[in-house]
Write an enzyme that holds these catalytic residues in place. Sequence first.
Site, PDB file in Angstrom:
ATOM      1  N   SER A 142     -46.592 -14.500 -21.599  1.00 33.73           N
ATOM      2  CA  SER A 142     -45.594 -13.428 -22.040  1.00 33.73           C
ATOM      3  C   SER A 142     -45.446 -13.416 -23.531  1.00 33.73           C
ATOM      4  O   SER A 142     -46.450 -13.309 -24.185  1.00 33.73           O
ATOM      5  CB  SER A 142     -44.135 -13.747 -21.533  1.00 33.73           C
ATOM      6  OG  SER A 142     -42.843 -12.837 -21.872  1.00 33.73           O
ATOM      7  N   TYR A 156     -42.907  -3.017 -26.495  1.00 33.03           N
ATOM      8  CA  TYR A 156     -43.673  -4.337 -26.173  1.00 33.03           C
ATOM      9  C   TYR A 156     -42.688  -5.336 -25.491  1.00 33.03           C
ATOM     10  O   TYR A 156     -42.821  -5.808 -24.429  1.00 33.03           O
ATOM     11  CB  TYR A 156     -44.142  -4.723 -27.327  1.00 33.03           C
ATOM     12  CG  TYR A 156     -44.875  -6.044 -27.246  1.00 33.03           C
ATOM     13  CD1 TYR A 156     -45.954  -6.203 -26.622  1.00 33.03           C
ATOM     14  CD2 TYR A 156     -44.530  -7.284 -28.017  1.00 33.03           C
ATOM     15  CE1 TYR A 156     -46.788  -7.354 -26.536  1.00 33.03           C
ATOM     16  CE2 TYR A 156     -45.184  -8.514 -27.667  1.00 33.03           C
ATOM     17  CZ  TYR A 156     -46.402  -8.533 -27.116  1.00 33.03           C
ATOM     18  OH  TYR A 156     -46.965  -9.840 -26.991  1.00 33.03           O
ATOM     19  N   LYS A 160     -42.824  -7.501 -21.720  1.00 32.56           N
ATOM     20  CA  LYS A 160     -43.068  -8.989 -21.783  1.00 32.56           C
ATOM     21  C   LYS A 160     -41.727  -9.427 -21.117  1.00 32.56           C
ATOM     22  O   LYS A 160     -41.921 -10.727 -20.276  1.00 32.56           O
ATOM     23  CB  LYS A 160     -43.330  -9.546 -23.173  1.00 32.56           C
ATOM     24  CG  LYS A 160     -44.788  -8.911 -23.747  1.00 32.56           C
ATOM     25  CD  LYS A 160     -45.744  -9.833 -22.835  1.00 32.56           C
ATOM     26  CE  LYS A 160     -46.859  -9.734 -23.480  1.00 32.56           C
ATOM     27  NZ  LYS A 160     -48.252 -10.200 -22.926  1.00 32.56           N
TER      28      LYS A 160
END
Length: 266
Positions: A142, A156, A160
């Site tokens: 992650s 983003y 994650k």
Amino acid sequence: MSCGHVIITGGSSGIGLAIARHYVKEGWNLSIIARNEERLTIARQHLIELSIDSSQRVETFAADVSSRQQIEKAIELSVNLLNIPQILVTSAGIVIPGYFHSLSVEKFERMMAVNYLGTLYAVKAIEPMMRRQGKGHIVMISSGAGLIGIYGYSGYSPSKFAVRGFAEALQAESESYGISISVVYPPDTETPQLIEEKKLKPRESTLITESGGVMSADDVAKAIIRGINKHKFIITPGFSMTMLGWLHSLIRPILNFWFKFLIKEL
């Protein structure tokens, strides 16, 4: 004599390649999956040179992890050649920072496709095999941006966060089958991807992420392998990520205040 088999997505560069280096120097067989065939060729030669036994094998497979058909085919070929892996590391990822208003929907979709679905497809292909043999270790990469939302990472961070949620849910289901799950939260890491990322980062994002420090890919890989060896669920390379991993929800208001202070100084 080989120790076993590790499959690494995104293993032709960055953190994935650094992990591969450590395992090949310990005598493991490797399967490296990545998109760029030229990088795969270079990585394979490099890893073969680091191998410690002539019986070791380093196999490479060109595939885009965001394509379920491609990743399934690559893993099928890998398993046929080297058997079911003891370890799967999903290191393939993409980051496109930028202000929310300037990022196209297609960029959001691409990051989710590579970072989350790319992880899901690889795990979905391997997990049934590990379950049948009653053992295995799945390691998902992650990010610190998967623990807290960061300015300039509106595309983003969610991808994650999704990896984090997937790992937490899968851990609960996997224990009874003898499968260990790890989720890794690296800080900014010296990789080719970071070089490209810096070209796109808003100034505010640069100020915020620099406050967390930068680690070498090799140091991050060492921390990951230590965590794997200890069967740790949460792996947080470096002091700042360790603190964030433990206290992210509690200290988020403080971090938000600090981030706003940094941005005001611009």
